[in-house]
Write an enzyme that holds these catalytic residues in place. Structure first.
Site, PDB file in Angstrom:
ATOM      1  N   LYS A   1      44.364  48.348  11.723  1.00 26.97           N
ATOM      2  CA  LYS A   1      43.540  48.896  10.859  1.00 26.97           C
ATOM      3  C   LYS A   1      44.059  49.846   9.742  1.00 26.97           C
ATOM      4  O   LYS A   1      43.377  50.511   9.125  1.00 26.97           O
ATOM      5  CB  LYS A   1      42.313  49.729  11.589  1.00 26.97           C
ATOM      6  CG  LYS A   1      41.644  49.017  12.863  1.00 26.97           C
ATOM      7  CD  LYS A   1      40.784  50.030  13.590  1.00 26.97           C
ATOM      8  CE  LYS A   1      40.397  49.194  14.949  1.00 26.97           C
ATOM      9  NZ  LYS A   1      40.241  50.393  15.828  1.00 26.97           N
TER      10      LYS A   1
ATOM     11  N   HIS B   1      70.628  47.962  18.421  1.00 32.01           N
ATOM     12  CA  HIS B   1      69.994  47.602  19.540  1.00 32.01           C
ATOM     13  C   HIS B   1      70.774  48.309  20.710  1.00 32.01           C
ATOM     14  O   HIS B   1      71.703  47.784  21.457  1.00 32.01           O
ATOM     15  CB  HIS B   1      69.919  46.259  19.830  1.00 32.01           C
ATOM     16  CG  HIS B   1      68.890  45.877  20.906  1.00 32.01           C
ATOM     17  ND1 HIS B   1      68.478  46.641  21.964  1.00 32.01           N
ATOM     18  CD2 HIS B   1      68.308  44.582  21.242  1.00 32.01           C
ATOM     19  CE1 HIS B   1      67.739  45.929  22.632  1.00 32.01           C
ATOM     20  NE2 HIS B   1      67.410  44.848  22.523  1.00 32.01           N
TER      21      HIS B   1
ATOM     22  N   ARG C   1      62.685  40.696  27.717  1.00 36.54           N
ATOM     23  CA  ARG C   1      63.750  41.547  28.490  1.00 36.54           C
ATOM     24  C   ARG C   1      63.692  42.875  28.093  1.00 36.54           C
ATOM     25  O   ARG C   1      63.600  43.961  29.192  1.00 36.54           O
ATOM     26  CB  ARG C   1      64.936  40.985  28.040  1.00 36.54           C
ATOM     27  CG  ARG C   1      65.555  39.702  28.885  1.00 36.54           C
ATOM     28  CD  ARG C   1      66.235  38.868  27.625  1.00 36.54           C
ATOM     29  NE  ARG C   1      65.752  38.569  26.668  1.00 36.54           N
ATOM     30  CZ  ARG C   1      64.975  37.370  26.715  1.00 36.54           C
ATOM     31  NH1 ARG C   1      65.102  36.496  27.584  1.00 36.54           N
ATOM     32  NH2 ARG C   1      64.315  37.137  25.641  1.00 36.54           N
ATOM     33  N   THR C   2      63.560  43.450  27.074  1.00 37.66           N
ATOM     34  CA  THR C   2      63.737  44.970  26.766  1.00 37.66           C
ATOM     35  C   THR C   2      62.622  45.515  27.075  1.00 37.66           C
ATOM     36  O   THR C   2      62.787  46.806  27.688  1.00 37.66           O
ATOM     37  CB  THR C   2      64.042  45.182  25.300  1.00 37.66           C
ATOM     38  OG1 THR C   2      65.064  44.199  24.872  1.00 37.66           O
ATOM     39  CG2 THR C   2      64.496  46.331  24.984  1.00 37.66           C
TER      40      THR C   2
ATOM     41  N   ARG D   1      60.570  49.723  19.775  1.00 39.97           N
ATOM     42  CA  ARG D   1      60.980  48.433  18.794  1.00 39.97           C
ATOM     43  C   ARG D   1      60.359  48.134  17.689  1.00 39.97           C
ATOM     44  O   ARG D   1      59.000  48.283  17.760  1.00 39.97           O
ATOM     45  CB  ARG D   1      60.925  47.254  19.573  1.00 39.97           C
ATOM     46  CG  ARG D   1      61.368  46.039  19.112  1.00 39.97           C
ATOM     47  CD  ARG D   1      61.678  44.687  19.760  1.00 39.97           C
ATOM     48  NE  ARG D   1      62.884  44.873  20.551  1.00 39.97           N
ATOM     49  CZ  ARG D   1      63.523  43.726  20.976  1.00 39.97           C
ATOM     50  NH1 ARG D   1      62.715  42.522  21.164  1.00 39.97           N
ATOM     51  NH2 ARG D   1      64.577  43.968  21.741  1.00 39.97           N
TER      52      ARG D   1
END
Ligand code: CP
Length: 308
Positions: free
Chosen positions: A87, A137, A59-60, A109
């Site tokens: 890496k 959030h 969703r986000t 995020r």
């Protein structure tokens, strides 16, 4: 006031009520626009936004990308799973390399609480926190309160109970901050092992009985149990949790009133909610998703016009 008090969207903790009202008024306008046949506006033309996702999202991630495209921004997407992070490249090196490509706004995020605050102190671009571990959030909380305002006309005076895994939930913390700044009464309900020790400092009501919580509230915002964030087992089993805290039609029918059901997603159907509740007329879950695009357009637009 047509300017945010903040330069970044790091958490609801940093916003004041005027900021939230301004975001909602701006989102009202964008919601009208994205429901018209021509859904795009030139507001962020020549602004470049990088979406950095170090954790899974449906969703986000899609909602930010759509919001950016509706605003005519140039958009690049980064997923840590297929990046040079594998890496050994650090977060700061990764972001500085992306910024060297002339990026204006970073949407991120990250699994670590505070990752967005750290970036905001070390780079010059504007930062939007799309979820940082168990911390905040903010755009989820904004779209949740916006959806309550849409349903009831206002958030002030409404009783909202947040049910489930409060301890691991950035959605719970951001919602508590946002709802209280808007004048709502907030309750939490769930097993004591999933309640944070600092609960008293948040000024919320605590219900251990699901029935008492549902009788008290106008709105129940139901959360997923975040097993991936539990390093020790905090519940006997999901079946046990569902028996005590799961919401099904029988539970709702036993109340002498109608309440609204919300969920930030993803839903574990049959655990915290049964399908006959999640898909019922009580549920505004898909309205939350729809409102996410307008809210994220508003946040990106207001940050882009804010002068440092
Ligand atoms: N509500 C929410 O954050 O969902 P995603 O994890 O799918 O983005």
């Amino acid at each position: 006031m047509n300017n945010l008090s903040v330069d970044h969207m790091l958490g609801i903790k940093y916003l004041n009520k005027n900021d939230i009202d301004l975001i909602f008024q701006t989102a009202d306008n964008f919601k009208k626009i994205i429901n018209q046949p021509i859904k795009k506006v030139p507001s962020l033309r020549d602004v470049t936004i990088a979406n950095l996702f170090f954790e899974n999202s449906t969703r986000t991630k899609l909602s930010f990308e759509l919001a950016e495209k509706r605003l005519s921004a140039d958009v690049i997407n980064f997923s840590s799973a297929s990046s040079s992070v594998k890496k050994g490249e650090t977060l700061l090196d990764t972001v500085n390399n992306i910024l060297a490509m002339k990026v204006d706004i970073i949407v991120m995020r990250h699994p670590n609480p505070g990752a967005s605050v750290f970036l905001s102190r070390n780079i010059s671009a504007k930062i939007v926190n799309a979820g940082d571990g168990t911390h905040e959030h903010p755009t989820q909380a904004l779209l949740d309160s916006f959806s309550i305002r849409e349903k009831y006309g206002e958030v002030a005076g409404k009783k909202i109970v947040i049910i489930g895994d409060i301890l691991h939930s950035r959605v719970a913390l951001s919602n508590i901050y946002c709802l209280k700044k808007l004048g709502a009464e907030v309750g939490v309900c769930g097993p004591s092992t999933l309640m944070p020790k600092y609960l008293d400092s948040l000024g919320v009501n605590h219900f251990s009985s699901l029935n008492a919580a549902l009788k008290w509230c106008d709105v129940a915002n139901v959360l997923r149990i975040q097993l991936e964030r539990q390093d020790v087992q905090l519940l006997p089993s999901l079946r046990e949790y569902s028996n005590v805290y799961g919401i099904n039609k029988k539970v709702l029918d036993s109340l002498d009133k109608q309440i609204t059901i919300m969920h930030p997603g993803p839903i574990n159907r049959g655990v915290e909610l049964t399908s006959d509740v999640a898909d019922s007329e009580h549920s505004i879950i898909l309205n939350q998703v729809e409102n996410g695009v307008a809210i994220r357009m508003a946040v990106l637009y207001l940050l882009s016009i804010k002068k440092n």
